[in-house]
Design an enzyme around this catalytic site. Structure first.
Site, mmCIF file in Angstrom:
data_model
loop_
_atom_site.group_PDB
_atom_site.id
_atom_site.type_symbol
_atom_site.label_atom_id
_atom_site.label_comp_id
_atom_site.label_asym_id
_atom_site.label_seq_id
_atom_site.Cartn_x
_atom_site.Cartn_y
_atom_site.Cartn_z
ATOM 1 N N ASP A 1 54.468 23.782 86.806
ATOM 2 C CA ASP A 1 53.097 23.803 86.294
ATOM 3 C C ASP A 1 53.069 23.036 84.979
ATOM 4 O O ASP A 1 53.619 23.483 83.975
ATOM 5 C CB ASP A 1 52.663 25.258 86.084
ATOM 6 C CG ASP A 1 51.245 25.327 85.536
ATOM 7 O OD1 ASP A 1 50.489 24.361 85.725
ATOM 8 O OD2 ASP A 1 50.906 26.349 84.913
ATOM 9 N N TRP B 1 52.128 32.266 80.875
ATOM 10 C CA TRP B 1 50.660 32.274 80.826
ATOM 11 C C TRP B 1 50.191 33.411 81.740
ATOM 12 O O TRP B 1 50.599 33.488 82.901
ATOM 13 C CB TRP B 1 50.152 30.923 81.330
ATOM 14 C CG TRP B 1 48.663 30.768 81.322
ATOM 15 C CD1 TRP B 1 47.809 31.023 80.286
ATOM 16 C CD2 TRP B 1 47.848 30.289 82.400
ATOM 17 N NE1 TRP B 1 46.525 30.740 80.663
ATOM 18 C CE2 TRP B 1 46.522 30.283 81.944
ATOM 19 C CE3 TRP B 1 48.114 29.866 83.703
ATOM 20 C CZ2 TRP B 1 45.464 29.869 82.748
ATOM 21 C CZ3 TRP B 1 47.065 29.450 84.503
ATOM 22 C CH2 TRP B 1 45.749 29.455 84.025
ATOM 23 N N LYS C 1 43.479 19.481 79.092
ATOM 24 C CA LYS C 1 43.792 19.323 77.663
ATOM 25 C C LYS C 1 43.956 17.859 77.295
ATOM 26 O O LYS C 1 43.427 17.399 76.299
ATOM 27 C CB LYS C 1 45.087 20.051 77.311
ATOM 28 C CG LYS C 1 45.337 21.328 78.072
ATOM 29 C CD LYS C 1 44.715 22.534 77.440
ATOM 30 C CE LYS C 1 44.735 23.674 78.440
ATOM 31 N NZ LYS C 1 44.498 24.971 77.910
HETATM 32 N N1 PMP Z 1 48.956 26.384 83.395
HETATM 33 C C1 PMP Z 1 49.166 26.579 82.099
HETATM 34 C C2 PMP Z 1 50.560 26.765 81.607
HETATM 35 C C3 PMP Z 1 48.092 26.592 81.216
HETATM 36 O O1 PMP Z 1 48.307 26.787 79.925
HETATM 37 C C4 PMP Z 1 46.789 26.387 81.717
HETATM 38 C C5 PMP Z 1 45.586 26.356 80.830
HETATM 39 N N2 PMP Z 1 45.555 27.238 79.814
HETATM 40 C C6 PMP Z 1 46.636 26.201 83.077
HETATM 41 C C7 PMP Z 1 47.737 26.199 83.894
HETATM 42 C C8 PMP Z 1 45.286 26.036 83.696
HETATM 43 O O2 PMP Z 1 44.798 24.782 83.551
HETATM 44 P P1 PMP Z 1 43.232 24.512 83.751
HETATM 45 O O3 PMP Z 1 42.581 24.962 82.503
HETATM 46 O O4 PMP Z 1 43.169 23.059 83.991
HETATM 47 O O5 PMP Z 1 42.812 25.320 84.924
#
Ligand code: PMP
Length: 396
Positions: free
Chosen positions: A209, A128, A244
């Site tokens: 994460d 990401w 999510k």
């Molecule tokens: N880590 C990963 C792997 C993600 O895909 C995301 C969200 N796209 C996040 C962290 C961030 O999460 P949040 O939207 O709750 O800040």
């Protein structure tokens, strides 16, 4: 005064969403951002979350403490570690409520930079995008570890383990316990065991994460790496997001958890995390965490919510199957099995930048430049159209 400022080029994912929103074509399909949409193309609110929200009396709230909502933090730790884990009984796990998963990563990054200033961090290749941004933003040097293999559409596992052996003690390894973003390719339990043993023997710092718990297999199996690391006696960090799986994107609900060698050190870690919070935003918001706490702490709501997440998971799996079948029918000489085996919201299509651009220009189908496709943006109305578009750009 601001002449010397560089213009912000924009975030690649969020800018694409803006372009999508401006696109006047009615048949446009957004498969770029990681948001779960239902079969009607709408953002659903799980009924359990709705029920918890309606229970919530509207009243003035004082500040939460720096570490956040106590009932939420405790429940979120149980979701990660399981209800009965020894580290919970021994008070060796602590959690701070954060502003989603991103806030947890930021807090972890600041903490790690302060207390392990020499440590470098390594993220999967690819990962990401914002992982690098958040870690570098805290002043940490960031490298990558081998992960995705486009030839096998699997993990370059031998290279990954070899690479981990070359790291210095104290280096940080950012891991995705389930539903790898962006590839959808996960490690098997046996592979996790091996990776975690290397982390332990080389004294690396694991920063896990988990942003899609429940979307892979189920809440327990998706937390395999977290629980295994705790079973092994590792000390490590976990950022966990409820964006999510509770559809609480804008409420910013998450935790940063730390599993520590003993209760005394856990208390010290918690203290330093609180200090970190104080220096960035002082204390987190109440509303979303309170909703999440109600869902997680009331057993009937908790069960209902889990089943609702499993229904989302199953819908995504159906979309995977239908896309696979529709593409295989059109292009029988191609192998599309990866659409079935990848897990979570995302799939790596293997489409190149040119093909992705053609999808956008000619079909108004939006994917990330990397070829990442958000399966949760597919539905029974657009899937045939998307399959036709992908087949067309693959053929020419
Ligand atoms: N880590 C990963 C792997 C993600 O895909 C995301 C969200 N796209 C996040 C962290 C961030 O999460 P949040 O939207 O709750 O800040």
């Amino acid at each position: 005064m601001f002449q010397h400022l560089q213009a912000y080029a924009g975030d690649p994912i969020l800018s694409l969403v803006e372009t999508f929103n401006r696109d006047p074509r009615e048949h446009k399909v957004n498969l770029s951002i990681g948001i779960y949409f239902d079969d009607a193309g709408c953002l659903p609110l799980p009924e359990a979350v709705r029920a918890a929200q309606t229970q919530q009396p509207v009243q003035a709230q004082p500040y939460l403490p720096m570490e956040g909502h106590a009932a939420f933090r405790a429940a979120a730790l149980r979701v990660l570690l399981g209800n009965e884990h020894l580290v919970l009984q021994q008070n060796r796990a602590v959690a701070v409520q954060t502003l989603g998963g991103s806030g947890a990563l930021k807090l972890a990054a600041d903490f790690l930079k302060r207390w392990y200033p020499q440590s470098r961090a390594f993220v999967s290749d690819p990962t990401w995008d914002n992982h690098r941004g958040i870690l570098e933003g805290a002043g940490i040097e960031v490298g990558t570890y081998p992960y995705y293999d486009p030839d096998t559409i699997g993990v370059r596992f031998a290279e990954l383990t070899q690479f981990l052996h070359t790291l210095d003690s104290g280096d940080i390894v950012l891991l995705h316990p389930c539903c790898h973003n962006p590839t959808g390719v996960d490690l098997s339990p046996e592979q996790w065991d091996e990776v975690l043993h290397i982390i332990q023997s080389r004294r690396l710092i694991a920063l896990m994460d988990i942003a899609y718990q429940g979307f892979g297999d189920d809440f327990d199996r998706d937390a395999y790496a977290v629980r295994k690391a705790a079973d092994m006696g590792l000390s490590f960090f976990v950022s966990s997001s409820y964006s999510k799986n509770m559809s609480l994107y804008s409420e910013r609900v998450g935790i940063l958890a730390a599993v520590c060698p003993n209760a005394e050190q856990a208390e010290r870690v918690l203290g330093q995390l609180k200090f970190g919070v104080r220096r960035i935003y002082s204390s987190p918001p109440f509303h979303g965490a309170d909703i999440a706490a109600r869902v997680l702490n009331e057993s009937s709501l908790h069960r209902q919510w889990q089943n609702e997440v499993y229904a989302m998971r199953d819908r995504i799996k159906r979309m995977r199957r239908q896309l696979h079948d529709a593409l295989s029918q059109r292009l029988p000489q191609h192998d599309f099995r990866h659409y079935l085996t990848q897990r979570g919201m995302f799939g790596y299509t293997g489409l190149n930048e040119h093909q992705v651009q053609r999808l956008q220009d000619e079909f108004a189908v939006y994917l990330l430049k990397s070829g990442r496709l958000c399966m949760a943006g597919l539905n029974s109305r657009n899937i045939e159209y998307v399959a036709r578009a992908i087949a067309t750009v693959l053929q020419e």
